[in-house]
Design a protein around this motif. Structure first.
Motif, PDB file in Angstrom:
ATOM      1  N   ARG A   9      13.879  80.401 -22.326  1.00 10.37           N
ATOM      2  CA  ARG A   9      13.173  80.089 -23.575  1.00 10.37           C
ATOM      3  C   ARG A   9      13.585  81.026 -24.727  1.00 10.37           C
ATOM      4  NH1 ARG A   9       9.011  77.017 -23.602  1.00 10.37           N
ATOM      5  NH2 ARG A   9       8.595  77.421 -21.407  1.00 10.37           N
ATOM      6  N   ALA A  10      13.636  82.327 -24.470  1.00  8.18           N
ATOM      7  CA  ALA A  10      13.959  83.297 -25.526  1.00  8.18           C
ATOM      8  C   ALA A  10      15.369  83.074 -26.076  1.00  8.18           C
ATOM      9  CB  ALA A  10      13.792  84.720 -25.016  1.00  8.18           C
ATOM     10  N   SER A  11      16.332  82.843 -25.200  1.00  3.74           N
ATOM     11  CA  SER A  11      17.709  82.610 -25.643  1.00  3.74           C
ATOM     12  C   SER A  11      17.821  81.315 -26.424  1.00  3.74           C
ATOM     13  CB  SER A  11      18.660  82.563 -24.446  1.00  3.74           C
ATOM     14  OG  SER A  11      18.671  83.795 -23.778  1.00  3.74           O
ATOM     15  N   SER A  14      16.317  81.792 -29.858  1.00  2.49           N
ATOM     16  CA  SER A  14      17.232  82.588 -30.673  1.00  2.49           C
ATOM     17  C   SER A  14      18.349  81.717 -31.241  1.00  2.49           C
ATOM     18  CB  SER A  14      17.810  83.729 -29.845  1.00  2.49           C
ATOM     19  OG  SER A  14      18.733  84.474 -30.593  1.00  2.49           O
TER      20      SER A  14
END
Length: 82
Positions: A9-11, A14
């Motif tokens: 999710r974070a990647s 981003s």
């Protein structure tokens, strides 16, 4: 069948926010704050810039169009790894 690459999710957020910054409809404050997998489609969420009554504004349309662009583009490449 089209194969997609798994991504956390974070990647993904981003990458999505980098794409937003380069998008012609982008404006200050427009960011994706969350994403979920809905079948084969990645659904992006963030502030939709509604008015005081909770109704859409001109910016709401821009946000919808940018998030739709992200969903179309990134769903073809990735799926969320939970």
């Amino acid at each position: 069948m089209n194969q997609t690459q798994g991504i956390d999710r974070a990647s993904l957020l981003s990458e999505a926010n980098d794409m937003i910054a380069e998008h012609e409809l982008a404006f200050p404050g427009l960011i994706a704050t969350d994403v979920e997998q809905n079948g084969d489609v990645l659904v992006f969420r963030g502030d939709y810039f509604l008015d005081e009554q909770g109704l859409p504004t001109a910016r709401s349309t821009q946000v919808f169009n940018v998030f739709k662009f992200l969903a179309t583009t990134l769903s073809a490449r990735y799926h969320l790894e939970e």
